[in-house]
Write a protein that holds these residues in place. Structure first.
Motif, short mmCIF file in Angstrom:
data_model
loop_
_atom_site.label_atom_id
_atom_site.label_comp_id
_atom_site.label_asym_id
_atom_site.label_seq_id
_atom_site.Cartn_x
_atom_site.Cartn_y
_atom_site.Cartn_z
N PHE A 8 0.62 -1.23 0.11
CA PHE A 8 0.16 0.07 0.05
C PHE A 8 0.67 1.26 0.11
CE2 PHE A 8 -2.77 3.32 1.70
CZ PHE A 8 -4.03 3.05 1.16
N GLU A 9 1.87 1.44 0.87
CA GLU A 9 2.26 2.42 1.15
C GLU A 9 3.44 2.81 -0.13
OE1 GLU A 9 2.44 0.24 3.37
OE2 GLU A 9 1.28 1.54 4.73
N LYS A 10 4.14 1.95 -0.96
CA LYS A 10 4.91 1.83 -1.98
C LYS A 10 3.93 2.44 -3.12
CE LYS A 10 7.32 -0.81 -5.39
NZ LYS A 10 7.76 -2.41 -5.65
N GLU A 11 2.77 1.83 -3.24
CA GLU A 11 1.81 2.23 -4.43
C GLU A 11 1.54 3.79 -4.11
OE1 GLU A 11 1.31 0.74 -7.37
OE2 GLU A 11 2.46 -0.80 -6.79
N LEU A 12 1.27 4.12 -2.97
CA LEU A 12 0.55 5.38 -2.71
C LEU A 12 2.01 6.40 -2.96
CD1 LEU A 12 -1.51 7.37 -1.44
CD2 LEU A 12 -0.55 6.72 0.96
N ASN A 13 3.13 6.06 -2.48
CA ASN A 13 4.12 6.72 -2.74
C ASN A 13 4.35 7.12 -4.54
OD1 ASN A 13 5.12 7.64 -0.44
ND2 ASN A 13 6.28 5.72 -0.13
N HIS A 14 4.21 5.74 -5.16
CA HIS A 14 4.16 5.97 -6.50
C HIS A 14 3.24 6.70 -6.96
CE1 HIS A 14 4.76 3.59 -10.45
NE2 HIS A 14 4.40 4.79 -10.83
N GLU A 37 -3.63 7.71 -16.61
CA GLU A 37 -4.11 6.14 -16.85
C GLU A 37 -3.54 5.44 -15.50
OE1 GLU A 37 -3.60 5.20 -20.76
OE2 GLU A 37 -5.66 5.88 -21.55
N GLU A 38 -2.20 5.35 -15.56
CA GLU A 38 -1.60 4.59 -14.60
C GLU A 38 -1.76 5.03 -13.21
OE1 GLU A 38 3.18 3.67 -13.10
OE2 GLU A 38 2.88 4.83 -14.74
N GLY A 39 -2.08 6.26 -12.93
CA GLY A 39 -2.58 6.97 -11.75
C GLY A 39 -3.89 6.41 -11.19
N ASN A 40 -4.79 6.37 -12.21
CA ASN A 40 -6.05 5.61 -12.17
C ASN A 40 -6.29 4.37 -11.57
OD1 ASN A 40 -7.95 7.98 -12.10
ND2 ASN A 40 -8.05 8.13 -14.38
N ILE A 43 -4.98 4.17 -7.95
CA ILE A 43 -6.11 4.47 -7.09
C ILE A 43 -7.26 3.57 -6.97
CG2 ILE A 43 -8.17 6.07 -7.04
CD1 ILE A 43 -6.36 8.10 -8.51
N ALA A 44 -7.56 2.81 -8.25
CA ALA A 44 -8.32 1.68 -7.92
C ALA A 44 -8.10 0.65 -6.87
CB ALA A 44 -8.71 1.25 -9.37
N MET A 45 -6.58 0.30 -7.18
CA MET A 45 -6.03 -0.73 -6.24
C MET A 45 -6.04 -0.42 -4.88
SD MET A 45 -2.71 -2.43 -8.42
CE MET A 45 -1.64 -0.72 -8.14
N LEU A 46 -5.63 0.89 -4.63
CA LEU A 46 -5.68 1.45 -3.16
C LEU A 46 -6.95 1.65 -2.60
CD1 LEU A 46 -3.18 4.42 -3.49
CD2 LEU A 46 -2.78 2.03 -2.86
N GLU A 47 -8.21 1.94 -3.45
CA GLU A 47 -9.50 1.93 -2.98
C GLU A 47 -9.76 0.29 -2.66
OE1 GLU A 47 -11.57 4.12 -6.12
OE2 GLU A 47 -11.34 5.97 -4.89
N LYS A 48 -9.66 -0.32 -3.36
CA LYS A 48 -10.03 -1.76 -3.16
C LYS A 48 -9.32 -2.29 -1.81
CE LYS A 48 -10.15 -6.58 -5.18
NZ LYS A 48 -10.06 -7.08 -3.63
N GLU A 49 -8.08 -2.07 -1.61
CA GLU A 49 -7.12 -2.29 -0.54
C GLU A 49 -7.78 -1.83 0.99
OE1 GLU A 49 -4.02 -4.63 1.24
OE2 GLU A 49 -4.96 -4.52 -1.02
N LEU A 50 -8.20 -0.34 0.76
CA LEU A 50 -8.88 0.23 1.91
C LEU A 50 -10.33 -0.36 1.93
CD1 LEU A 50 -7.98 3.90 1.15
CD2 LEU A 50 -7.15 2.45 3.22
#
Length: 66
Positions: A8-14, A37-40, A43-50
Motif C-alpha cells: 500500500f505505502e509503495k503504491e501510494l508513494n508511486h 491512466e497509470e494513476g487511475n 487509485i483503484a487498487m488502493l481503494e480496493k485495499e482500503l
C-alpha cells in the motif's frame, strides 16, 4: 484464484510521484495521459485495499459485539 497483495505505502508513494510529475513538468500530452491512466489504476487498487481493510475491521467489530 488468490489475488496478488499490494504494498500500500509503495503504491501510494508511486501515485504521489505521478501526481507531482504531471503537475510540475511540462510533459507531452500522450505522456501525461499515460501517467494519468497509470494513476487511475493505482487509485483503484488502493481503494480496493482500503475497502477490504474496512470490511475486515467491521467483521471483527461485529464479532466482538456478540
Amino acid at each position: 484464484m488468490e489475488e496478488k497483495k499490494i504494498d500500500f505505502e509503495k503504491e501510494l508513494n508511486h501515485l504521489n510521484e505521478i501526481v507531482s510529475k504531471i503537475q510540475d513538468e511540462a510533459l507531452p500530452l500522450d505522456e501525461s495521459i499515460k501517467l494519468y491512466e497509470e494513476g487511475n489504476k493505482i487509485i483503484a487498487m488502493l481503494e480496493k485495499e482500503l475497502k477490504d481493510a474496512q470490511d475486515k475491521i467491521e467483521k471483527i467489530v461485529s464479532i466482538n459485539k456478540k
